[in-house]
Motif scaffolding. Structure first.
Motif, PDB file in Angstrom:
ATOM      1  N   ASN A  63      30.853  47.560  36.906  1.00 23.55           N
ATOM      2  CA  ASN A  63      31.709  47.418  37.883  1.00 23.55           C
ATOM      3  C   ASN A  63      32.243  45.956  38.079  1.00 23.55           C
ATOM      4  OD1 ASN A  63      33.249  47.579  40.333  1.00 23.55           O
ATOM      5  ND2 ASN A  63      31.892  48.828  41.275  1.00 23.55           N
ATOM      6  N   HIS A  64      33.452  45.467  38.034  1.00 24.84           N
ATOM      7  CA  HIS A  64      33.694  44.078  38.188  1.00 24.84           C
ATOM      8  C   HIS A  64      34.978  44.028  39.361  1.00 24.84           C
ATOM      9  CE1 HIS A  64      33.908  40.037  36.984  1.00 24.84           C
ATOM     10  NE2 HIS A  64      35.218  40.097  36.422  1.00 24.84           N
ATOM     11  N   SER A  65      34.934  44.972  40.398  1.00 24.71           N
ATOM     12  CA  SER A  65      35.730  45.037  41.383  1.00 24.71           C
ATOM     13  C   SER A  65      37.127  45.619  41.024  1.00 24.71           C
ATOM     14  CB  SER A  65      36.169  43.793  42.287  1.00 24.71           C
ATOM     15  OG  SER A  65      37.086  43.167  41.377  1.00 24.71           O
ATOM     16  N   THR A  94      40.248  45.067  42.220  1.00 20.48           N
ATOM     17  CA  THR A  94      41.545  44.006  42.236  1.00 20.48           C
ATOM     18  C   THR A  94      41.061  42.873  41.646  1.00 20.48           C
ATOM     19  OG1 THR A  94      40.807  43.002  44.366  1.00 20.48           O
ATOM     20  CG2 THR A  94      42.283  44.938  44.512  1.00 20.48           C
ATOM     21  N   HIS A  95      39.909  42.593  41.096  1.00 22.00           N
ATOM     22  CA  HIS A  95      39.602  41.320  40.717  1.00 22.00           C
ATOM     23  C   HIS A  95      39.845  40.202  41.614  1.00 22.00           C
ATOM     24  CE1 HIS A  95      38.828  37.687  37.941  1.00 22.00           C
ATOM     25  NE2 HIS A  95      37.987  38.960  37.396  1.00 22.00           N
ATOM     26  N   ALA A  96      39.514  40.527  43.083  1.00 19.04           N
ATOM     27  CA  ALA A  96      39.815  39.651  44.084  1.00 19.04           C
ATOM     28  C   ALA A  96      41.291  38.988  44.265  1.00 19.04           C
ATOM     29  CB  ALA A  96      38.775  38.456  43.971  1.00 19.04           C
ATOM     30  N   PHE A 131      31.589  41.858  28.342  1.00 21.14           N
ATOM     31  CA  PHE A 131      33.108  41.446  28.392  1.00 21.14           C
ATOM     32  C   PHE A 131      33.667  41.996  29.666  1.00 21.14           C
ATOM     33  CE2 PHE A 131      31.638  42.798  23.878  1.00 21.14           C
ATOM     34  CZ  PHE A 131      32.187  41.933  23.194  1.00 21.14           C
ATOM     35  N   ASP A 132      34.352  41.066  30.060  1.00 24.59           N
ATOM     36  CA  ASP A 132      34.846  41.001  31.839  1.00 24.59           C
ATOM     37  C   ASP A 132      36.240  41.187  31.570  1.00 24.59           C
ATOM     38  OD1 ASP A 132      32.278  40.418  32.307  1.00 24.59           O
ATOM     39  OD2 ASP A 132      32.912  38.943  33.636  1.00 24.59           O
ATOM     40  N   ASP A 133      36.618  42.032  32.750  1.00 23.12           N
ATOM     41  CA  ASP A 133      38.160  42.308  33.003  1.00 23.12           C
ATOM     42  C   ASP A 133      39.121  43.205  32.425  1.00 23.12           C
ATOM     43  OD1 ASP A 133      37.668  39.988  34.431  1.00 23.12           O
ATOM     44  OD2 ASP A 133      39.034  38.491  33.604  1.00 23.12           O
ATOM     45  N   GLY A 134      38.324  44.011  31.527  1.00 21.73           N
ATOM     46  CA  GLY A 134      39.124  45.052  30.938  1.00 21.73           C
ATOM     47  C   GLY A 134      39.330  46.413  31.873  1.00 21.73           C
TER      48      GLY A 134
END
Ligand SMILES: [Zn+2]
Length: 304
Positions: free
Chosen positions: A146-148, A150-152, A92-95
């Protein structure tokens, strides 16, 4: 020419062929114990054709031989792999986002391991999201990656045009969220770099990924993506379609690693009751109709 072409191949190739024919005679346990990754290797490189300078054969014959051999070896390897455990990774991304707490509860209710790729900035938006992030951390069935930070900023090409600052964004996320695993998924990119694998979907992002890998991180993409409209809970792909896709990847061995399928979802897909029911239903379907094991990405891949 086709028969003589095959028979004129030197002994080294005959050895290769013999060894795979003999595979079915071996006890499965012995294969796994003695040669971990053997089947994965055979799947990736079904045949090696040595260059025979004494008996040159036409390129057409060789190509035909290679195709036939490849199919034969792969069929045999597929049969062996189908007898072995299969692993599915729910990511699951972005949480944390609205939807995260429901995901957390569903993982507990179904007793399955799940993986979340977190964006630090989201955890600092509100008290509620901070709490939801903490719930993830406290749940032994959830692993945080880890998905960064700031989310770029969702401007991916700009973000990756400066690999150093992009790298620092992942570092900041790791510190901020106190992440313990050096495991990353790049925002907006399906890039894999781990062990002996390096696969890049878009060149922009490759330098950042390489820099992360050089500094001890593993980078994971996904095999299958499921999309649901967050607010309405209306799925772009119905449960049955996504289930069939996962099964096909598993059966055809078409995922990045055979017998391992990584599913990508996003936390905000599960903000509505409808979305949550679909997630529960997908898990139920997998649990009742397959023997797939739900796994943590940190254990990826299981090779046989
Ligand atoms: Zn993302």
């Amino acid at each position: 020419m086709s028969i003589s072409a095959a028979s004129s191949l030197p002994d080294t190739d005959t050895l290769e062929v013999d060894s795979i024919v003999g595979l079915s005679d071996l006890k499965l346990e012995d294969t796994v114990k003695n040669q971990k990754g053997y089947l994965t290797e055979r799947w990736r490189n079904p045949i090696q054709v040595p260059v025979d300078t004494l008996n040159p054969i036409s390129k057409d014959s060789l190509d035909r031989f290679v195709r036939m051999e490849r199919r034969r070896v792969r069929d045999s390897v597929r049969q062996e792999l189908n007898k072995l455990p299969k692993h599915v990774y729910f990511t699951f991304d972005d949480g944390p986002l609205i939807g995260s707490s429901a995901i957390d509860s569903i993982a507990k209710a179904k007793n399955i391991k799940i993986n979340v790729f977190l964006v630090g900035r989201h955890a600092n938006i509100s008290k509620r999201l901070k709490r939801d992030f903490q719930r993830y951390k406290d749940n032994a069935l959830v692993e945080c990656y880890n998905h960064s930070y700031t989310h770029a900023g969702n401007r991916f090409t700009t973000f990756y045009s400066n690999p150093v600052s992009a790298y620092e964004d992942f570092e900041k996320n790791e510190l901020d969220l106190e992440l313990t695993h050096k495991i990353v998924r790049l925002p907006g990119r399906n890039i894999w770099i781990y062990d002996d694998v390096r696969r890049i979907d878009l060149k922009s992002g490759a330098s950042t990924a390489d820099m992360l890998y050089t500094n001890g991180y593993k980078i994971y993409g996904w095999d299958v993506e499921w999309r649901i409209h967050g607010a309405s809970g209306i799925p772009v792909q119905p449960v049955n379609e996504i289930y069939t896709r996962i099964r096909n990847y598993m059966d055809n061995k078409s995922s990045m690693e055979p017998n391992n399928v990584v599913l990508l979802m996003h936390d905000d897909m599960f903000q509505s009751k409808k979305g949550q029911q679909l997630l529960s239903s997908l898990i139920d379907t997998i649990q009742t109709t397959t023997d797939y094991k739900f796994e943590f990405i940190r254990d990826y891949p299981f090779r046989y």
